[in-house]
Design a protein around this motif. Structure first.
Motif, mmCIF file in Angstrom:
data_model
loop_
_atom_site.group_PDB
_atom_site.id
_atom_site.type_symbol
_atom_site.label_atom_id
_atom_site.label_comp_id
_atom_site.label_asym_id
_atom_site.label_seq_id
_atom_site.Cartn_x
_atom_site.Cartn_y
_atom_site.Cartn_z
ATOM 1 N N SER A 1 0.759 -1.582 0.010
ATOM 2 C CA SER A 1 0.400 -0.231 -0.295
ATOM 3 C C SER A 1 0.952 0.865 -0.128
ATOM 4 O O SER A 1 1.980 1.209 1.158
ATOM 5 N N MET A 2 0.726 2.019 -1.339
ATOM 6 C CA MET A 2 1.558 3.722 -0.852
ATOM 7 C C MET A 2 0.543 5.326 -0.826
ATOM 8 O O MET A 2 -0.498 4.416 -2.008
ATOM 9 N N SER A 3 0.076 5.493 -0.675
ATOM 10 C CA SER A 3 -0.196 6.433 -0.064
ATOM 11 C C SER A 3 0.691 7.912 -0.153
ATOM 12 O O SER A 3 1.133 8.107 0.449
ATOM 13 N N VAL A 4 0.523 9.356 -1.157
ATOM 14 C CA VAL A 4 0.899 10.109 -1.088
ATOM 15 C C VAL A 4 -0.395 11.058 -1.366
ATOM 16 O O VAL A 4 -0.675 11.421 -1.664
ATOM 17 N N ASN A 5 -0.120 12.256 0.443
ATOM 18 C CA ASN A 5 -1.039 12.949 0.685
ATOM 19 C C ASN A 5 -0.221 13.853 0.572
ATOM 20 O O ASN A 5 0.621 14.858 1.482
ATOM 21 N N SER A 6 -0.957 15.735 0.202
ATOM 22 C CA SER A 6 -0.953 16.589 1.045
ATOM 23 C C SER A 6 0.663 16.967 0.359
ATOM 24 O O SER A 6 1.459 17.676 1.292
ATOM 25 N N THR A 7 1.018 17.000 -0.818
ATOM 26 C CA THR A 7 2.749 16.422 -1.149
ATOM 27 C C THR A 7 3.227 17.170 -2.128
ATOM 28 O O THR A 7 2.613 17.366 -3.237
ATOM 29 N N LEU A 8 3.921 18.100 -2.374
ATOM 30 C CA LEU A 8 4.329 18.811 -3.462
ATOM 31 C C LEU A 8 5.969 17.669 -4.571
ATOM 32 O O LEU A 8 6.403 17.485 -4.066
ATOM 33 N N ILE A 9 5.776 17.883 -5.572
ATOM 34 C CA ILE A 9 6.255 16.712 -6.269
ATOM 35 C C ILE A 9 6.314 18.073 -7.672
ATOM 36 O O ILE A 9 6.233 17.764 -8.396
ATOM 37 N N SER A 10 7.254 18.192 -8.116
ATOM 38 C CA SER A 10 7.081 19.658 -9.458
ATOM 39 C C SER A 10 9.419 19.559 -9.538
ATOM 40 O O SER A 10 9.912 19.453 -9.087
ATOM 41 N N ASN A 11 9.198 19.726 -10.648
ATOM 42 C CA ASN A 11 10.632 20.377 -11.608
ATOM 43 C C ASN A 11 11.365 18.651 -11.587
ATOM 44 O O ASN A 11 12.449 18.969 -11.292
ATOM 45 N N CYS A 12 11.172 17.770 -11.781
ATOM 46 C CA CYS A 12 11.421 16.849 -11.838
ATOM 47 C C CYS A 12 12.113 15.566 -13.110
ATOM 48 O O CYS A 12 10.745 16.108 -14.419
ATOM 49 N N THR A 13 12.227 15.251 -12.982
ATOM 50 C CA THR A 13 13.411 14.664 -14.822
ATOM 51 C C THR A 13 13.867 13.068 -14.510
ATOM 52 O O THR A 13 14.624 12.900 -13.748
ATOM 53 N N ALA A 14 12.563 12.197 -15.399
ATOM 54 C CA ALA A 14 13.391 11.056 -15.334
ATOM 55 C C ALA A 14 14.110 11.088 -17.352
ATOM 56 O O ALA A 14 12.926 10.929 -17.679
ATOM 57 N N LEU A 15 14.898 10.397 -17.912
ATOM 58 C CA LEU A 15 15.137 10.655 -18.732
ATOM 59 C C LEU A 15 14.676 9.493 -19.551
ATOM 60 O O LEU A 15 15.114 9.666 -20.558
ATOM 61 N N GLY A 16 14.792 8.729 -18.750
ATOM 62 C CA GLY A 16 14.042 7.649 -19.429
ATOM 63 C C GLY A 16 15.471 6.408 -20.639
ATOM 64 O O GLY A 16 14.832 5.478 -21.259
ATOM 65 N N GLN A 17 16.465 6.493 -19.854
ATOM 66 C CA GLN A 17 17.536 6.069 -20.763
ATOM 67 C C GLN A 17 18.773 5.487 -19.645
ATOM 68 O O GLN A 17 18.628 5.681 -18.684
ATOM 69 N N SER A 18 19.744 4.308 -20.154
ATOM 70 C CA SER A 18 20.621 3.485 -19.606
ATOM 71 C C SER A 18 21.897 4.457 -20.864
ATOM 72 O O SER A 18 21.957 3.833 -21.150
ATOM 73 N N SER A 19 22.205 4.347 -20.169
ATOM 74 C CA SER A 19 23.454 5.378 -20.712
ATOM 75 C C SER A 19 23.299 5.729 -22.127
ATOM 76 O O SER A 19 22.683 7.198 -21.527
ATOM 77 N N VAL A 20 23.236 5.780 -23.243
ATOM 78 C CA VAL A 20 22.528 5.840 -24.801
ATOM 79 C C VAL A 20 21.208 5.173 -25.078
ATOM 80 O O VAL A 20 20.924 5.524 -25.975
ATOM 81 N N GLY B 1 -4.001 11.622 -3.168
ATOM 82 C CA GLY B 1 -4.829 12.888 -2.809
ATOM 83 C C GLY B 1 -4.749 14.062 -2.306
ATOM 84 O O GLY B 1 -3.530 14.504 -1.383
ATOM 85 N N ASP B 2 -5.667 14.358 -1.299
ATOM 86 C CA ASP B 2 -6.053 14.883 -0.245
ATOM 87 C C ASP B 2 -5.133 16.441 -0.207
ATOM 88 O O ASP B 2 -4.119 16.823 0.067
ATOM 89 N N GLY B 3 -5.548 17.030 -1.750
ATOM 90 C CA GLY B 3 -4.626 18.350 -2.125
ATOM 91 C C GLY B 3 -3.248 18.026 -3.046
ATOM 92 O O GLY B 3 -2.473 19.792 -2.731
ATOM 93 N N SER B 4 -2.367 17.241 -2.946
ATOM 94 C CA SER B 4 -0.688 16.743 -3.247
ATOM 95 C C SER B 4 -0.667 17.586 -4.910
ATOM 96 O O SER B 4 -2.742 17.680 -5.445
ATOM 97 N N VAL B 5 -0.144 17.409 -5.505
ATOM 98 C CA VAL B 5 0.431 18.744 -6.413
ATOM 99 C C VAL B 5 1.941 18.069 -6.881
ATOM 100 O O VAL B 5 2.620 18.072 -6.843
ATOM 101 N N VAL B 6 1.111 17.169 -8.930
ATOM 102 C CA VAL B 6 2.907 16.781 -9.046
ATOM 103 C C VAL B 6 2.497 17.867 -10.357
ATOM 104 O O VAL B 6 1.653 17.638 -11.041
ATOM 105 N N ALA B 7 3.850 19.186 -10.368
ATOM 106 C CA ALA B 7 3.410 19.556 -11.482
ATOM 107 C C ALA B 7 5.400 19.666 -12.420
ATOM 108 O O ALA B 7 6.396 19.415 -11.720
ATOM 109 N N ASN B 8 5.125 20.603 -13.519
ATOM 110 C CA ASN B 8 6.376 20.629 -14.468
ATOM 111 C C ASN B 8 7.578 19.786 -14.399
ATOM 112 O O ASN B 8 8.707 19.631 -14.332
ATOM 113 N N CYS B 9 7.033 18.470 -14.450
ATOM 114 C CA CYS B 9 7.578 16.797 -14.475
ATOM 115 C C CYS B 9 7.873 16.320 -15.441
ATOM 116 O O CYS B 9 6.592 16.950 -16.448
ATOM 117 N N HIS B 10 8.988 15.873 -16.128
ATOM 118 C CA HIS B 10 9.132 15.622 -17.480
ATOM 119 C C HIS B 10 9.354 14.022 -17.579
ATOM 120 O O HIS B 10 10.853 14.121 -16.669
#
Length: 299
Positions: free
Chosen positions: A188-207, A236-245
């Protein structure tokens, strides 16, 4: 506790930790204790050496409250790493300018928890350094949680913030991984009243692009067969995920993924009273991507 001169406290010797200067660090709380706690003002590492500030292994509980971690660096969990705890709690603490120190750094630029039954992060702030190391964590730019065995783990992230994290593969700010077959049942995992902002996952290993998704802000991934069944994830509970790529893959804001067959059955994913905004990806799920990659999964 390690003295500044490299000596150690005698068994049974007691003391109170109020603050730690840059010439001294908390090095280890190891097996043999039923519980451990750290309450301090600032714990910093100014030596320039590749050393983590706090390492905890095989205790029943570890609670860190009101601690400012600054400039720790290591291969996994730049400022703090916990392994094998029944309960790991980080309360009202700050992780700033923590980073990995290897091109193969596993994850958790700031904090890594491995095989912990319960993880609670409450009222805490995680921010990447303004001038990052040339090395980037593979998964979980700021926070990495991973399991190699078991199930029915409980993760709660409440009233916290994660800003400016970067990972090469998955979980630009938060990366949650289950490795191997038949693990993660009933988690079980819950994320509440939390800001996750300006994060990036490149989706690549080396090249090379990785075949799975990325999760620019947060990723929850089950890598093996028969894994992640009957799980419950809630944002939930007002969490914001913003400007992530995810500039080269999927799940710009958030990714939940089951990679192999027979996995993800009976799973529940709930997003309520939250915002996922201004996030992008190259191959789908700019805001949120939930995917089962193989046949005979996701029933």
């Amino acid at each position: 506790l390690a003295h500044a001169d490299g000596g150690e406290y005698e068994r049974g010797e007691k003391g109170r930790l109020n603050s730690v200067d840059t010439g001294m660090h908390v090095s280890s709380i190891a097996a043999g204790s039923d519980s451990a706690s750290a309450n301090a003002s600032t714990i910093g590492n100014g030596s320039g050496e590749a050393t983590r500030i706090l390492t905890v292994s095989n205790v029943t509980t570890i609670t860190v409250a009101g601690v400012n971690f600054v400039s720790g660096h290591d291969v996994e969990g730049g400022c703090m790493r916990v392994e094998g705890a029944a309960y790991a709690g980080v309360l009202n603490s700050i992780f700033h300018s923590c980073q990995v120190t290897s091109p193969t750094g596993v994850g958790g630029g700031a904090l890594a928890c491995v095989d912990c039954a319960v993880v609670e992060i409450r009222g805490s702030a995680f921010q990447a350094p303004l001038r990052p190391s040339p090395f980037i964590p593979v998964r979980g730019g700021l926070l990495a949680l991973r399991w190699t065995r078991g199930g029915y783990q409980d993760v709660a992230i409440v009233s916290s913030s994660f800003v400016n994290g970067v990972a090469t593969e998955r979980g630009g700010c938060i990366g949650v991984e289950y490795e191997g077959d038949n693990v993660g049942e009933g988690m079980s995992m819950s994320v509440n009243s939390t800001l996750i902002s300006n994060c990036t996952a490149l989706g690549q290993s080396s090249v090379y692009l990785v075949s799975n998704g990325s999760g620019g802000g947060l990723s929850l991934a089950f890598e093996g067969k028969g894994s992640g069944n009957v799980i419950n994830f809630a944002l939930g509970d007002g969490s914001v995920v913003a400007n992530c790529h995810s500039p080269f893959n999927t799940g710009g804001g958030m990714l939940i993924e089951w990679a192999e067959e027979g996995s993800g059955e009976g799973a529940m994913v709930v997003v309520s009273n939250s915002s996922v905004m201004s996030s992008t990806s190259a191959n789908g799920g700019g805001g949120i991507m939930v995917q089962w990659r193989e046949d005979h999964s996701g029933n």
